[in-house]
Each structure stands twice: as structure tokens, then as C-alpha cells.
Design a protein around this motif. Sequence first.
Motif, PDB file in Angstrom:
ATOM      1  N   LYS A  70       0.840  -1.201   0.000  1.00  0.00           N
ATOM      2  CA  LYS A  70       0.000   0.000   0.000  1.00  0.00           C
ATOM      3  C   LYS A  70       0.871   1.245   0.000  1.00  0.00           C
ATOM      4  O   LYS A  70       1.940   1.270   0.613  1.00  0.00           O
ATOM      5  CB  LYS A  70      -0.902   0.026   1.234  1.00  0.00           C
ATOM      6  CG  LYS A  70      -1.940  -1.071   1.233  1.00  0.00           C
ATOM      7  CD  LYS A  70      -2.851  -0.967   2.425  1.00  0.00           C
ATOM      8  CE  LYS A  70      -3.910  -2.060   2.371  1.00  0.00           C
ATOM      9  NZ  LYS A  70      -4.819  -1.981   3.504  1.00  0.00           N
ATOM     10  N   GLU A  75      -3.649   3.394  -0.347  1.00  0.00           N
ATOM     11  CA  GLU A  75      -4.095   2.848  -1.630  1.00  0.00           C
ATOM     12  C   GLU A  75      -3.296   1.584  -1.969  1.00  0.00           C
ATOM     13  O   GLU A  75      -2.072   1.607  -2.009  1.00  0.00           O
ATOM     14  CB  GLU A  75      -3.903   3.878  -2.737  1.00  0.00           C
ATOM     15  CG  GLU A  75      -4.372   3.428  -4.097  1.00  0.00           C
ATOM     16  CD  GLU A  75      -5.882   3.242  -4.174  1.00  0.00           C
ATOM     17  OE1 GLU A  75      -6.328   2.377  -4.940  1.00  0.00           O
ATOM     18  OE2 GLU A  75      -6.621   3.959  -3.473  1.00  0.00           O
ATOM     19  N   PRO A  76      -3.986   0.454  -2.229  1.00  0.00           N
ATOM     20  CA  PRO A  76      -3.285  -0.766  -2.624  1.00  0.00           C
ATOM     21  C   PRO A  76      -2.584  -0.582  -3.970  1.00  0.00           C
ATOM     22  O   PRO A  76      -3.072   0.135  -4.847  1.00  0.00           O
ATOM     23  CB  PRO A  76      -4.403  -1.807  -2.749  1.00  0.00           C
ATOM     24  CG  PRO A  76      -5.555  -1.245  -2.004  1.00  0.00           C
ATOM     25  CD  PRO A  76      -5.422   0.250  -2.100  1.00  0.00           C
TER      26      PRO A  76
END
Length: 83
Positions: A70, A75-76
Motif C-alpha cells: 500500500k 491505496e493498494p
Amino acid sequence: MDIMVADAQQQQGVRSPTLSFCQARFYEEDDGRLYCNWAVNFRYACFVWWPTNKIIPAGAKLSEPEVVGKCGNGEPVYKLHHY
């Protein structure tokens, strides 16, 4: 792989597999194409805040996108192995 084999493959149009990284929120498959904010590594994927002009044909996928970590904002990030 020795240099002569690599040169012969390039002349014949054979491409080596590669890895691309992108933020999950930008990943989209549409009409046989893969769109995202493609980057050369995990770190750059976190700093590219918009989809790039690079489009990967869906048929070039060697594996499904895999979450590899991440960004600082949570956010991945996907890793995609493709030609």
C-alpha cells in the motif's frame, strides 16, 4: 541468456516478460485493454496520480494483478506480470 540469443529474439519480435505496477483505484479492464497509472516499480506507482497513456493488451497478461503493498495514503498497489 547469452547476448546472441537475446539479440536474435529482439530481431524476431519476441518480447521478454516484464512487471508493471499501479494503484488499484486506477486499474481498469475494458475492451481487451488494461488501463492504469502504470509505473516501473512500486515506489513510482505511489507517486503517479493519474492514469498514463500506456495501455497493455489484456492478452499480454501472464498473471492476474496482485496486491503487493500500500502507498502512504493506504491505496493498494498492484503488480502485473505481462509481455
